[in-house]
Enzyme design. Structure first.
Site, mmCIF file in Angstrom:
data_model
loop_
_atom_site.group_PDB
_atom_site.id
_atom_site.type_symbol
_atom_site.label_atom_id
_atom_site.label_comp_id
_atom_site.label_asym_id
_atom_site.label_seq_id
_atom_site.Cartn_x
_atom_site.Cartn_y
_atom_site.Cartn_z
ATOM 1 C CG ASP A 67 33.342 66.568 68.819
ATOM 2 O OD1 ASP A 67 32.259 66.363 68.242
ATOM 3 O OD2 ASP A 67 33.497 67.493 69.632
ATOM 4 C CG ASN A 136 35.958 74.371 78.693
ATOM 5 O OD1 ASN A 136 35.426 74.399 77.575
ATOM 6 N ND2 ASN A 136 36.620 73.316 79.129
ATOM 7 C CG HIS A 138 35.098 72.537 74.725
ATOM 8 N ND1 HIS A 138 34.667 72.141 75.966
ATOM 9 C CD2 HIS A 138 34.147 72.092 73.863
ATOM 10 C CE1 HIS A 138 33.516 71.506 75.858
ATOM 11 N NE2 HIS A 138 33.173 71.462 74.592
ATOM 12 C CD GLU A 143 37.854 69.958 77.161
ATOM 13 O OE1 GLU A 143 37.466 71.150 77.118
ATOM 14 O OE2 GLU A 143 37.246 69.083 77.798
#
Ligand code: GLP
Length: 241
Positions: A67, A136, A138, A143
């Site tokens: 990314d 979280n 990811h 996400e």
């Protein structure tokens, strides 16, 4: 799914580096999928040490990074392109022409995602994908959401991720709001996936991802279905499992 329990961050890093080095030694032209963040830095450091000792040769290795922040140029100190050079590429004999990272300066997201998908296809996919995990759940910048997104896409970062990543920026306002990320299918199609997870702040994510149901609400949970997935985690990250 295989879990390697490590004592601490250094031990985790050496264990993960062992797997990556075996891949490169056995298959010198491997396609490595690489990750950023603090979790894989120790793994890169260990690989650099072994390279310096003459044990690993990266000359023929190809890489695709997961990314990049939209809006950051490769020379921006917080870009992932910069991160990869400073933490890994500048210290080994990889040919930079063989390294690939989404272009954060391309404002045309459809074009950039199509370009990056074509890069991955042309390489023939990923042999070994290294991953971290966000607090979280990811992976890359996939996400939590209502569905798993297959290919490279533009992501609006969640507040939780912006908050988690602000430590690398001068202020929270400097954290980009969007990123380009490889998709879940790209990651799942890698022949082998290795995740590094360290520290108490990853304990909830590790428990939810690998000891709960498979759901796009916890993107990493999909890895439970991967045929060759190894979690290398330290005691703190595994403390809630
Ligand atoms: C970023 C990256 C992820 C990484 C995550 C966790 O959001 N896009 O690939 O796994 O941070 O980072 P850290 O390892 O610093 O906790």
């Amino acid at each position: 799914m295989e879990i390697i329990r490590a004592r601490d961050y250094d031990h985790m890093s050496r264990q993960a580096a062992n797997i990556l080095s075996a891949q490169v030694i056995l298959h010198p032209d491997s396609v490595l999928g690489l990750a950023t963040g603090s979790s894989p830095i120790g793994t890169y450091r260990q690989l650099i040490k072994w390279y310096e000792k003459g044990d690993i040769d990266f000359r023929r290795v190809r890489t695709v990074n997961l990314d990049e922040y939209v809006g950051l140029a490769a020379d921006h100190p917080q870009s992932y392109a910069h991160f990869m050079r400073v933490n890994f590429f500048d210290h080994i004999n990889i040919d930079l022409k063989n390294t690939n990272i989404p272009d954060g300066t391309n404002a045309d997201d459809e074009e950039e995602c199509a370009r990056y998908n074509a890069v991955i296809r042309k390489l023939g996919g990923v042999n070994l994908q290294l991953l971290g995990i966000g607090p979280n759940g990811h992976i890359g910048f996939n996400e939590p959401g209502d569905c798993f997104v297959k290919g490279t896409h533009k992501v609006e970062l969640t507040d939780a991720t912006i908050h988690a990543n602000k430590r690398f920026f001068d202020s929270v306002d400097d954290v980009p709001r969007y990123a380009y990320s490889m998709g879940i299918l790209d990651i799942m199609q890698a022949e082998r996936v290795v995740m590094v997870a360290s520290g108490e702040n990853k304990a909830d994510a590790v428990r939810d991802a690998f000891f709960g149901p498979v759901t796009p609400r916890v993107p990493a949970s999909i890895l439970q279905l991967h045929k060759n997935f190894t979690l290398v985690a330290d005691e703190a990250a595994l403390s809630k499992c």
